[in-house]
Design an enzyme around this catalytic site. Structure first.
Site, PDB file in Angstrom:
ATOM      1  CG  PHE A  22     -11.603  -6.446  -6.480  1.00 41.16           C
ATOM      2  CD1 PHE A  22     -12.711  -7.264  -6.675  1.00 41.16           C
ATOM      3  CD2 PHE A  22     -10.779  -6.174  -7.567  1.00 41.16           C
ATOM      4  CE1 PHE A  22     -12.982  -7.805  -7.932  1.00 41.16           C
ATOM      5  CE2 PHE A  22     -11.040  -6.710  -8.819  1.00 41.16           C
ATOM      6  CZ  PHE A  22     -12.141  -7.521  -9.005  1.00 41.16           C
TER       7      PHE A  22
ATOM      8  CG  ASP B 141     -15.720  -4.558  -2.168  1.00 39.11           C
ATOM      9  OD1 ASP B 141     -14.512  -4.782  -1.972  1.00 39.11           O
ATOM     10  OD2 ASP B 141     -16.602  -5.431  -2.050  1.00 39.11           O
TER      11      ASP B 141
ATOM     12  NE  ARG C  21      -3.650  -2.314   2.500  1.00 37.77           N
ATOM     13  CZ  ARG C  21      -3.708  -3.193   3.480  1.00 37.77           C
ATOM     14  NH1 ARG C  21      -2.947  -3.049   4.551  1.00 37.77           N
ATOM     15  NH2 ARG C  21      -4.513  -4.229   3.417  1.00 37.77           N
TER      16      ARG C  21
ATOM     17  CB  CYS D 204      -4.267 -12.876  -2.122  1.00 39.02           C
ATOM     18  SG  CYS D 204      -6.048 -13.069  -2.370  1.00 39.02           S
TER      19      CYS D 204
ATOM     20  CG  ASP E 292      -5.976  -6.078  -2.977  1.00 42.16           C
ATOM     21  OD1 ASP E 292      -5.494  -7.215  -3.139  1.00 42.16           O
ATOM     22  OD2 ASP E 292      -6.156  -5.571  -1.847  1.00 42.16           O
TER      23      ASP E 292
END
Length: 408
Positions: free
Chosen positions: A240, A262, A224, A352, A312
């Site tokens: 996201f 989101d 970040r 991720c 993300d």
């Protein structure tokens, strides 16, 4: 091997090679034994077909992972002193690599710290835990008090431990799902689950009872910060957004405009609360939308409303069986983002999922760039923060891929 007290599991040559290369898992299909009765959660010795000792681990015949190796040292005795030493190693590592960020970081990262299946996140004086293996489940009554004592030695008074052991992986270990405050004498069990966390100078309202995972994703801490360094003066689209973390870091760094998106209305509301906490509500617009649909709509509208896009997404795959579908999903959003950006714009993109390997993720980015008829000028190739250490020989610990590009 003489006079050792543990049952013996014999593994085939494939498993022996994996163990010698540093991986701690033994699959049931690769073994014979144990050589005498034992209970799930017990310690067992693992040996090769030639009788060579390979290590000692935790046994569970409910799981495809029959043994999770704990130690490759024949002198280890697995008493309270053993666990205290291992916890101390983990804490000292975090103090070294995290410095002032030790106050909010991951203290235990499963196999990477030789606590297979155990996660412990620290949010100030609150610990949030997740146990995904039977071996750690039956030892948590020993480990949690030791951890509290060791933190007290460091000047940290733990106020509460909250368990978030509710992942589907518990089913594969033959374990029920467990959530709630751990009833350790002297610790609180009646808190509302909310706390204020500060990271990179940004404050967040963290809900460790109802939030995703342990309540906040600590692994992107330094990514970040890296993303925010490109933000001054730019029009940023944070896709996201979840808690709004990337958006808030960019707004604080001086972005001209930030839109946080989101699909979850709860995430949008949380982003707005976090923006207000930091006096950034006038700089961050949070909106509910499906990112795939939104990127398509923006492209159809024409123009380049954003010159910096951050992707993300949640893990699009949690098994090897769905990697192909995940590849297509990652490629679609990256392709659309690349098409939407002007020449010279910036892209932050990540995955991720450890099943989406670094090589596969890079292949996806190359294909997306080719289809979008752009070139990618790499600024940074990053992984998770070092409180989530990558243990060489255990590819599952290398899960987060994060890239910064200029699109030209």
């Amino acid at each position: 091997m003489a006079n050792r007290p543990y049952p013996v599991i014999t593994v085939n040559e494939k498993a022996a090679r994996s163990l010698r290369a540093g991986h701690p898992w033994v699959y049931g299909a690769e073994t014979s034994g144990p050589d005498r009765p034992c209970q799930n959660g017990d310690l067992v010795d693992v040996v090769s077909q030639k009788g060579r000792w390979l290590g000692t681990g935790l046994y569970n015949n409910h799981s495809k992972i029959l043994v999770r190796l704990l130690s490759r040292n024949t002198n280890d005795r697995f008493d309270q002193d053993f666990w205290r030493r291992r916890l101390r190693y983990a804490l000292d590592y975090r103090k070294t690599v995290m410095g002032p960020d030790y106050a909010c970081c991951r203290l235990i990262f499963g196999e990477a710290d030789q606590f297979p299946g155990l996660t412990v996140d620290r949010f100030g004086d609150i610990l949030v835990t997740e146990v995904l293996s039977l071996g750690m489940e039956v030892r948590k009554d020993l480990l949690y008090p030791l951890l509290v004592d060791l933190l007290r030695e460091d000047g940290v008074t733990v106020r509460a431990i909250y368990e978030r052991s509710d992942a589907p992986l518990r089913d594969k270990e033959g374990l029920p799902k467990v959530t709630g405050f751990y009833p350790l004498p002297g610790l609180a069990t009646d808190l509302d689950g909310h706390l204020l966390l500060e990271e990179n100078g940004i404050r967040y309202d963290v809900d460790y009872i109802h939030g995703q995972k342990t309540g906040f994703f600590l692994d992107q801490k330094y990514n970040r910060r890296a993303a925010a360094a490109l933000a001054p003066g730019r029009k940023v689209l944070d896709c996201f957004t979840h808690t709004g973390a990337f958006a808030l870091n960019c707004a604080q760094a001086g972005a001209a405009q930030v839109t946080a998106v989101d699909i979850s209305q709860e995430a949008v509301a949380l982003t707005r609360r976090n923006a207000a906490l930091n006096g950034l509500e006038g700089k961050v617009e949070a909106r509910q939308a499906d990112v795939f649909d939104l990127l398509t709509q923006l492209a159809q509208a024409g123009g380049h409303p954003y010159d910096y896009i951050i992707l993300d997404p949640p893990a699009f795959t949690k098994s090897g069986a769905t990697v192909k579908n995940a590849f297509r999903g990652y490629k679609e959003i990256n392709y659309k983002a690349m098409k939407l950006l002007p020449r010279g714009g910036y892209l932050a993109t990540c995955s991720c999922s450890h099943f989406m390997t670094p090589a596969l993720f890079c292949q996806m980015l190359r294909e997306a760039a080719a289809d979008a008829a752009v070139s990618l000028r790499q600024i940074a190739d990053r992984r998770q923060a070092p409180d989530h250490p990558i243990l060489w020989g255990v590819p599952e610990t290398e899960y987060l891929k994060f890239y910064l590009f200029q699109v030209i």
